[in-house]
Write an enzyme that holds these catalytic residues in place. Structure first.
Site, short mmCIF file in Angstrom:
data_model
loop_
_atom_site.label_atom_id
_atom_site.label_comp_id
_atom_site.label_asym_id
_atom_site.label_seq_id
_atom_site.Cartn_x
_atom_site.Cartn_y
_atom_site.Cartn_z
N ASP A 1 39.38 71.83 72.46
CA ASP A 1 39.02 70.64 71.71
C ASP A 1 37.86 69.94 72.40
OD1 ASP A 1 39.82 68.95 69.37
OD2 ASP A 1 40.02 67.45 70.94
N THR A 2 37.77 68.66 72.17
CA THR A 2 36.69 67.78 72.60
C THR A 2 36.30 67.93 74.06
OG1 THR A 2 37.62 66.23 71.03
CG2 THR A 2 36.04 65.35 72.59
N VAL A 3 34.99 67.94 74.33
CA VAL A 3 34.50 67.88 75.71
C VAL A 3 34.21 66.42 76.07
CG1 VAL A 3 33.45 70.16 75.48
CG2 VAL A 3 32.04 68.12 75.10
#
Length: 364
Positions: free
Chosen positions: A193-195
């Site tokens: 998912d999101t960095v």
């Protein structure tokens, strides 16, 4: 269940931490992710020590992650049900509490740079209107073009592995949202998912940023935590103390719990541990609907009297099977990096891995 570590801290001037996302990491890619986190930390630390502002440095960190097809941000993002890439991103700064974000954006090369421009516009509102905090969809792209934020062809962010995965899911799920499917990816693939990134600059200003391609096979127009105030990122200064957090994981669950802000609030209370906050604010939260496993990973930074003593702690938390992160500082130029793994029980939502690592706490 978890572990905490406290190490004596030495004075320092600059700090950076990054992560590649919470999720499932294919074992054969371990070294690639660790190397990426280390290289980003090294480069961003140099820019900080050369006088870069916190916002510029944190965005540079996320740009490097967006440009690497390993991550689910920018190039290599997950595809929507319609076979396109739509990205979310945000950035926040502690000195003025400004927040800028964009969501469901197509064709902006580096979404975090659009989020940065939205933040900057709030410093000098025009036409007597309240400056927007968030732009989405076509309006975000129009704003990007008006501010000379680079745009690209809609195919720019697509990669062959993501296209292959999209086609396989479309055939197997018959257009059923992957969030309703059971089972985890096999060891040959990564589901991330999101960095995100957190930095402290030479003036003690903290900035945090995040970017995401969102969940695979999501509905077009869906917005995740990376574009939501208080959910995906948070930072603030309270007296001589500073707090920052960037969160990755299941966006809807993170939005329902305003998780980034909740973690920063918890660190300001003497009688609340971060591990207990994960349990109460996330794993056992009644705000979260549905029966899906509760997945999240976060970097949470706490600093005190930075310019004088540079005291601080970086907390690394995740309930997902994997979470790759790294940090570096003026006192520890060789980045510390780890792909932390957690063996999940059958009830994945009941497991937590909490590590508290002293920021800049190692001899140099």
């Amino acid at each position: 269940m978890g572990m905490e570590k406290t190490v004596a801290i030495q004075s320092a001037k600059a700090f950076v931490a990054v992560h590649c996302g919470a999720g499932f990491y294919a074992s054969h890619n371990n070294s690639l992710f660790i190397s990426l986190c280390r290289s980003v930390c090294s480069e961003v630390l140099r820019t900080l020590e050369n006088g870069s502002s916190a916002v510029e440095a944190v965005c540079a960190a996320v740009v490097a992650l967006e440009n690497n097809p390993l991550t689910n941000a920018g190039v290599g993002s997950n595809l929507t049900r319609d076979g396109t890439v739509e990205c979310d991103a945000s950035v926040m700064e502690s000195s003025n509490n400004l927040f800028g974000a964009c969501g469901a954006v197509k064709g902006v090369k580096n979404p975090v740079l659009l989020a940065r421009e939205i933040l900057h516009q709030q410093m000098s509102p025009r036409d007597g209107l309240v400056a927007p905090m968030i732009f989405v969809g076509d309006g975000a792209v129009q704003f990007a073009k008006s501010q000379n934020v680079e745009t690209v062809d809609l195919s720019f962010h697509q990669t062959e592995p993501r296209l292959k995965k999209y086609n396989e899911k479309k055939r197997s799920l018959h257009c059923v949202d992957t969030s309703t499917a059971s089972g985890a990816p096999n060891d040959a693939e990564s589901e991330l998912d999101t960095v995100g990134a957190i930095v402290v600059d030479m003036h003690g200003v903290i900035a945090v940023a995040s970017s995401s391609g969102g969940v695979a096979f999501k509905y077009s127009g869906r917005i995740g935590q990376a574009a939501t105030y208080g959910a995906g990122i948070w930072c603030e200064t309270v007296g001589a103390d500073g707090f920052a957090c960037c969160v990755s994981g299941t966006g809807e669950q993170i939005i329902q719990t305003s998780l980034a802000k909740a973690f920063c609030d918890a660190l300001q209370q003497d009688d609340v541990s971060l591990e207990s906050e994960v349990s109460s604010a996330f794993l056992n939260s009644k705000r979260i609907t549905g029966c899906h496993p509760r997945y999240m990973g976060a970097l949470v930074l706490q600093v005190s009297d930075w310019l004088q003593s540079a005291k601080g702690f970086l907390h690394v938390v995740h309930t997902t099977p994997g979470f790759c992160w790294a940090m570096a500082s003026s006192n520890r130029k060789n980045p510390q990096a780890q792909l932390s793994r957690l063996l999940l029980p059958r009830d994945a939502s009941s497991s937590t891995n909490v590590q508290s690592v002293a920021v800049l706490g190692y001899s140099v």
